[in-house]
Design a protein around this motif. Structure first.
Motif, PDB file in Angstrom:
ATOM      1  N   PRO A   9      -4.177 -12.103 -10.069  1.00  0.00           N
ATOM      2  CA  PRO A   9      -4.665 -12.451  -9.008  1.00  0.00           C
ATOM      3  C   PRO A   9      -6.344 -12.278  -9.161  1.00  0.00           C
ATOM      4  O   PRO A   9      -6.962 -11.540  -9.888  1.00  0.00           O
ATOM      5  N   GLU A  10      -7.143 -13.403  -8.313  1.00  0.00           N
ATOM      6  CA  GLU A  10      -8.449 -13.468  -8.791  1.00  0.00           C
ATOM      7  C   GLU A  10      -9.330 -12.903  -7.337  1.00  0.00           C
ATOM      8  O   GLU A  10     -10.379 -12.522  -7.647  1.00  0.00           O
ATOM      9  N   ILE A  11      -8.740 -13.125  -6.433  1.00  0.00           N
ATOM     10  CA  ILE A  11      -9.608 -12.840  -5.088  1.00  0.00           C
ATOM     11  C   ILE A  11      -9.059 -11.713  -4.288  1.00  0.00           C
ATOM     12  O   ILE A  11      -7.993 -11.481  -4.113  1.00  0.00           O
ATOM     13  N   PRO A  12      -9.965 -10.743  -4.493  1.00  0.00           N
ATOM     14  CA  PRO A  12      -9.666  -9.561  -3.887  1.00  0.00           C
ATOM     15  C   PRO A  12      -9.195  -9.399  -2.441  1.00  0.00           C
ATOM     16  O   PRO A  12      -8.416  -8.740  -1.899  1.00  0.00           O
ATOM     17  N   ALA A  13      -9.605 -10.139  -1.439  1.00  0.00           N
ATOM     18  CA  ALA A  13      -9.336 -10.418  -0.139  1.00  0.00           C
ATOM     19  C   ALA A  13      -7.900 -10.696   0.140  1.00  0.00           C
ATOM     20  O   ALA A  13      -7.198 -10.307   0.945  1.00  0.00           O
ATOM     21  N   ASN A  14      -7.356 -11.874  -0.703  1.00  0.00           N
ATOM     22  CA  ASN A  14      -6.130 -12.193  -0.925  1.00  0.00           C
ATOM     23  C   ASN A  14      -5.225 -10.917  -1.217  1.00  0.00           C
ATOM     24  O   ASN A  14      -4.014 -10.887  -0.340  1.00  0.00           O
ATOM     25  N   THR A  15      -5.384 -10.266  -2.256  1.00  0.00           N
ATOM     26  CA  THR A  15      -4.496  -9.054  -2.738  1.00  0.00           C
ATOM     27  C   THR A  15      -4.685  -7.993  -1.455  1.00  0.00           C
ATOM     28  O   THR A  15      -3.785  -7.581  -1.470  1.00  0.00           O
ATOM     29  N   GLY A  16      -5.673  -7.905  -1.016  1.00  0.00           N
ATOM     30  CA  GLY A  16      -5.626  -6.939   0.142  1.00  0.00           C
ATOM     31  C   GLY A  16      -5.006  -7.179   1.363  1.00  0.00           C
ATOM     32  O   GLY A  16      -4.173  -6.374   1.796  1.00  0.00           O
ATOM     33  N   ASN A  17      -4.981  -8.640   1.692  1.00  0.00           N
ATOM     34  CA  ASN A  17      -4.040  -9.036   2.506  1.00  0.00           C
ATOM     35  C   ASN A  17      -2.538  -8.843   2.414  1.00  0.00           C
ATOM     36  O   ASN A  17      -1.524  -8.420   3.184  1.00  0.00           O
ATOM     37  N   ILE A  18      -2.463  -9.320   1.011  1.00  0.00           N
ATOM     38  CA  ILE A  18      -0.709  -9.124   0.524  1.00  0.00           C
ATOM     39  C   ILE A  18      -0.623  -7.638   0.474  1.00  0.00           C
ATOM     40  O   ILE A  18       0.522  -7.438   0.909  1.00  0.00           O
ATOM     41  N   GLY A  19      -1.290  -6.769   0.320  1.00  0.00           N
ATOM     42  CA  GLY A  19      -0.840  -5.410   0.087  1.00  0.00           C
ATOM     43  C   GLY A  19      -0.429  -4.885   1.862  1.00  0.00           C
ATOM     44  O   GLY A  19       0.171  -4.170   1.788  1.00  0.00           O
ATOM     45  N   ARG A  20      -1.387  -5.331   2.417  1.00  0.00           N
ATOM     46  CA  ARG A  20      -1.132  -4.897   4.003  1.00  0.00           C
ATOM     47  C   ARG A  20       0.228  -5.340   4.351  1.00  0.00           C
ATOM     48  O   ARG A  20       0.947  -4.785   5.106  1.00  0.00           O
ATOM     49  N   THR A  21       0.509  -6.691   4.056  1.00  0.00           N
ATOM     50  CA  THR A  21       1.992  -7.211   4.185  1.00  0.00           C
ATOM     51  C   THR A  21       2.892  -6.578   3.691  1.00  0.00           C
ATOM     52  O   THR A  21       4.015  -6.166   4.266  1.00  0.00           O
ATOM     53  N   CYS A  22       2.629  -5.914   2.580  1.00  0.00           N
ATOM     54  CA  CYS A  22       3.678  -5.221   1.735  1.00  0.00           C
ATOM     55  C   CYS A  22       3.684  -3.821   2.285  1.00  0.00           C
ATOM     56  O   CYS A  22       5.209  -3.555   2.376  1.00  0.00           O
ATOM     57  N   VAL A  23       2.701  -3.309   2.942  1.00  0.00           N
ATOM     58  CA  VAL A  23       3.026  -2.051   3.714  1.00  0.00           C
ATOM     59  C   VAL A  23       3.827  -2.208   4.674  1.00  0.00           C
ATOM     60  O   VAL A  23       4.882  -1.572   5.349  1.00  0.00           O
ATOM     61  N   ALA A  24       3.670  -3.426   5.660  1.00  0.00           N
ATOM     62  CA  ALA A  24       4.215  -3.630   6.747  1.00  0.00           C
ATOM     63  C   ALA A  24       5.892  -3.964   6.682  1.00  0.00           C
ATOM     64  O   ALA A  24       6.574  -3.713   7.635  1.00  0.00           O
ATOM     65  N   THR A  25       6.064  -4.344   5.694  1.00  0.00           N
ATOM     66  CA  THR A  25       7.590  -4.894   5.279  1.00  0.00           C
ATOM     67  C   THR A  25       8.185  -3.922   4.365  1.00  0.00           C
ATOM     68  O   THR A  25       9.536  -4.076   4.043  1.00  0.00           O
ATOM     69  N   GLY A  26       7.534  -3.018   3.827  1.00  0.00           N
ATOM     70  CA  GLY A  26       8.194  -1.993   2.821  1.00  0.00           C
ATOM     71  C   GLY A  26       8.310  -2.489   1.327  1.00  0.00           C
ATOM     72  O   GLY A  26       9.073  -1.980   0.544  1.00  0.00           O
ATOM     73  N   ALA A  27       7.615  -3.719   1.076  1.00  0.00           N
ATOM     74  CA  ALA A  27       7.753  -4.201  -0.189  1.00  0.00           C
ATOM     75  C   ALA A  27       6.862  -3.534  -1.206  1.00  0.00           C
ATOM     76  O   ALA A  27       5.501  -3.046  -0.834  1.00  0.00           O
ATOM     77  N   VAL A  28       7.155  -3.646  -2.274  1.00  0.00           N
ATOM     78  CA  VAL A  28       6.254  -3.005  -3.612  1.00  0.00           C
ATOM     79  C   VAL A  28       5.603  -4.033  -3.962  1.00  0.00           C
ATOM     80  O   VAL A  28       6.070  -5.332  -4.148  1.00  0.00           O
ATOM     81  N   LEU A  29       4.257  -3.790  -4.327  1.00  0.00           N
ATOM     82  CA  LEU A  29       3.395  -4.850  -4.834  1.00  0.00           C
ATOM     83  C   LEU A  29       3.357  -4.550  -6.430  1.00  0.00           C
ATOM     84  O   LEU A  29       2.754  -3.458  -6.759  1.00  0.00           O
ATOM     85  N   HIS A  30       3.204  -5.512  -7.116  1.00  0.00           N
ATOM     86  CA  HIS A  30       3.199  -5.566  -8.569  1.00  0.00           C
ATOM     87  C   HIS A  30       1.990  -6.422  -9.143  1.00  0.00           C
ATOM     88  O   HIS A  30       2.129  -7.455  -8.658  1.00  0.00           O
TER      89      HIS A  30
END
Length: 175
Positions: A9-30
């Motif tokens: 990934p290249e854009i920190p804001a995208n990864t931050g948003n995806i991280g928040r979605t992962c927390v909300a859903t219980g998904a692991v981020l790799h």
């Protein structure tokens, strides 16, 4: 538990948003390196808000390292690795997601390398869109596909119904 994989990934804001979605859903981020930013960047933390500390995030030096450390992906009957790409023939909603599957997304500027895609054609999925559009925003794409995978698995482990903060719902809601 579902797994979201970001390949370089290249854009920190995208990864931050995806991280928040992962927390909300219980998904692991790799996260597969190289990353286009530092994990300590302010934009990453701002997008992930105060949820970043609750995130189960795992890092890998490259795709081979990811495969080696997630050996269950190569076992018959184990979790499946899905590859989200605009080049796929199969639509994401036609995929049969398992509860422990991995869904990989490529970097914002180029997607998943074709060298990886060509070896896994049956695992490639896409989000339909108009031909004159290159792609959706990465964090939006993750949310679309992740929530379809969650829906197929009956939103297992997620909140069953919503409640108001100060007031109570009037009457019953029948489906």
């Amino acid at each position: 538990m579902l797994n979201i994989v970001l390949h370089q990934p290249e854009i920190p804001a995208n990864t931050g948003n995806i991280g928040r979605t992962c927390v909300a859903t219980g998904a692991v981020l790799h996260l597969i390196e190289p990353l286009g930013f530092s994990l300590s960047e302010k934009q990453l933390k701002r997008a992930g808000m105060d949820y970043w500390g609750l995130l189960d995030v795992r890092r890998y030096i490259n795709f081979a390292d990811f495969l080696e450390k997630n050996a269950a992906l190569s076992q018959h009957g184990g979790p499946r690795l899905w590859l989200a790409t605009t080049k796929a023939r199969q639509v994401y909603s036609d995929a049969a997601f398992g509860p422990d599957d991995y869904i990989m997304f490529g970097k914002e500027s180029a997607g998943i390398p074709e060298e990886i895609l060509v070896e896994r054609e049956r695992d490639c999925i896409r989000i339909p869109m108009r031909e004159d559009i290159r792609s959706l925003n990465l964090s939006n794409s993750v949310a679309v596909v992740l929530y379809e995978a969650l829906r197929q698995n009956t939103f297992l482990g997620l909140q069953e119904k919503g409640e108001l903060h100060r007031l109570h719902w009037n009457g019953s809601q029948e489906g």
